[in-house]
Structures are given as structure tokens and as C-alpha cells.
Design a protein around this motif. Structure first.
Motif, mmCIF file in Angstrom:
data_model
loop_
_atom_site.group_PDB
_atom_site.id
_atom_site.type_symbol
_atom_site.label_atom_id
_atom_site.label_comp_id
_atom_site.label_asym_id
_atom_site.label_seq_id
_atom_site.Cartn_x
_atom_site.Cartn_y
_atom_site.Cartn_z
ATOM 1 N N SER A 102 0.839 -1.189 0.000
ATOM 2 C CA SER A 102 0.000 0.000 0.000
ATOM 3 C C SER A 102 0.878 1.245 0.000
ATOM 4 N N CYS A 104 0.274 5.739 0.377
ATOM 5 C CA CYS A 104 -0.628 6.874 0.562
ATOM 6 C C CYS A 104 -0.005 8.105 -0.066
ATOM 7 N N PRO A 107 -4.027 13.482 -2.736
ATOM 8 C CA PRO A 107 -4.771 13.356 -3.991
ATOM 9 C C PRO A 107 -4.477 14.485 -4.983
ATOM 10 N N ARG A 113 0.034 10.220 -8.347
ATOM 11 C CA ARG A 113 -1.154 9.453 -8.744
ATOM 12 C C ARG A 113 -0.912 8.740 -10.074
ATOM 13 N N TYR A 116 1.734 5.791 -9.614
ATOM 14 C CA TYR A 116 1.229 4.619 -8.910
ATOM 15 C C TYR A 116 0.152 3.892 -9.713
ATOM 16 N N ARG A 117 -0.693 4.625 -10.376
ATOM 17 C CA ARG A 117 -1.699 3.984 -11.235
ATOM 18 C C ARG A 117 -1.025 3.193 -12.352
ATOM 19 N N GLU A 123 -6.642 2.745 -6.329
ATOM 20 C CA GLU A 123 -7.055 3.658 -5.269
ATOM 21 C C GLU A 123 -8.238 3.067 -4.500
ATOM 22 N N GLU A 124 -8.132 3.140 -3.167
ATOM 23 C CA GLU A 124 -9.171 2.582 -2.309
ATOM 24 C C GLU A 124 -9.987 3.638 -1.587
ATOM 25 N N GLU A 131 -5.474 11.616 2.846
ATOM 26 C CA GLU A 131 -4.556 11.083 1.840
ATOM 27 C C GLU A 131 -5.197 9.904 1.132
ATOM 28 N N MET A 132 -4.880 9.769 -0.154
ATOM 29 C CA MET A 132 -5.388 8.649 -0.934
ATOM 30 C C MET A 132 -4.616 7.389 -0.553
ATOM 31 N N ALA A 134 -3.745 3.669 -1.834
ATOM 32 C CA ALA A 134 -3.748 2.832 -3.031
ATOM 33 C C ALA A 134 -3.059 1.518 -2.694
#
Length: 145
Positions: A102, A104, A107, A113, A116-117, A123-124, A131-132, A134
Motif C-alpha cells: 500500500s 498513501c 490526492p 497518482r 502509482y496507477r 485507489e481505495e 490522503e489517498m 492505493a
């Protein structure tokens, strides 16, 4: 991380618009000194340090957490973050007991972003600090199903 490159890691700089997204490397290294699970890593390009990351992968847990990741502003946009992420995920995978990783991030940090994508993180949702979160499920190892 070694004592010899510690000062170099603390001298790395983020782009001005990213400063609020990541804790300072000095703070991270101090945290690592007190946390046996913290795994600080200098990101190297030959003999030059271009970034820093830190993760934890406790032996009694199946989840690893990458909680620091930065590339010096001078070296951003050259693929070093992508390469470093690929390397640290491979290192974590070789530990054998980790099933997912995981991370964080803020966003508003569009670069993070995207990185990591592209690596497969999903993303969870937001944590209590906004914080996002993922998550990336690691492939099963043939020697450790």
C-alpha cells in the motif's frame, strides 16, 4: 542507506509545488533510526543519489507500506521514479511473505497518482488525514503460494 550517503539524501530537494506532499528526508531518516521496521533506501543513478524512499514490511504482516518516496527536482520527469518503484516492488516481493503493498499520497499530487496507477496500484479511498490510499496485489510466488 549508509552513513556516508545520509547527508546527500538530506540535501535532495523537491520541486517547490511538491514540498507539502512529502515529509523531509531528514525527518524520515530520524524516524528510520527509531523504527526497526523502516527500510530507508537511497535511489541511485550510477554513483549519484537522485531520490529517496522508505518502506516497511514487518515479518508478521502480509502487507508492506511505502510511506516515503521522492525524486530530486533536478531528476524528475526522466523515468527514475518509475524505475525506483519497479525496483522496490521487486525487493519487497523477494521477501516472500508480502501479498500486497500500500501507499498513501496527497490526492492533489498528480505526478504521484499517475506513477502509482501506471504501476498497477488501485485507489481505495481517502484515509482519516485526507490522503489517498492505493493498493497493489503482488503476483503469487511459485516457491511460496
Amino acid at each position: 542507506m549508509t552513513e556516508a550517503n545520509r547527508a546527500l539524501v538530506t540535501s535532495l530537494e523537491l520541486a517547490q509545488e511538491q514540498v507539502d506532499f512529502v515529509a523531509s528526508n531528514s525527518d524520515s531518516l530520524e524516524e528510520a533510526d527509531d523504527d526497526v521496521d523502516a527500510q530507508p533506501r537511497a535511489i541511485m543513478l550510477g554513483d549519484r543519489i537522485v531520490g529517496f524512499l522508505m518502506y516497511e514490511a514487518p515479518a508478521d504482516d502480509y502487507e508492506a507500506r511505502i510511506y516515503r518516496f521522492m525524486i530530486d527536482r533536478v531528476y524528475q520527469g526522466r523515468g527514475y521514479g518509475k524505475a525506483a518503484l519497479r525496483e522496490v516492488l521487486a525487493e519487497i516481493g523477494r521477501l516472500g511473505h508480502i501479498r500486497h503493498v500500500s501507499i498513501c499520497y496527497d490526492p492533489e499530487n498528480k505526478s504521484a497518482r499517475h506513477l502509482y496507477r501506471a504501476a498497477g496500484f488501485v485507489e481505495e479511498g481517502l484515509d482519516e488525514d485526507g490522503e489517498m490510499i492505493a493498493d497493489l496485489v503482488l503476483p503469487a510466488r511459485a516457491d511460496n503460494p
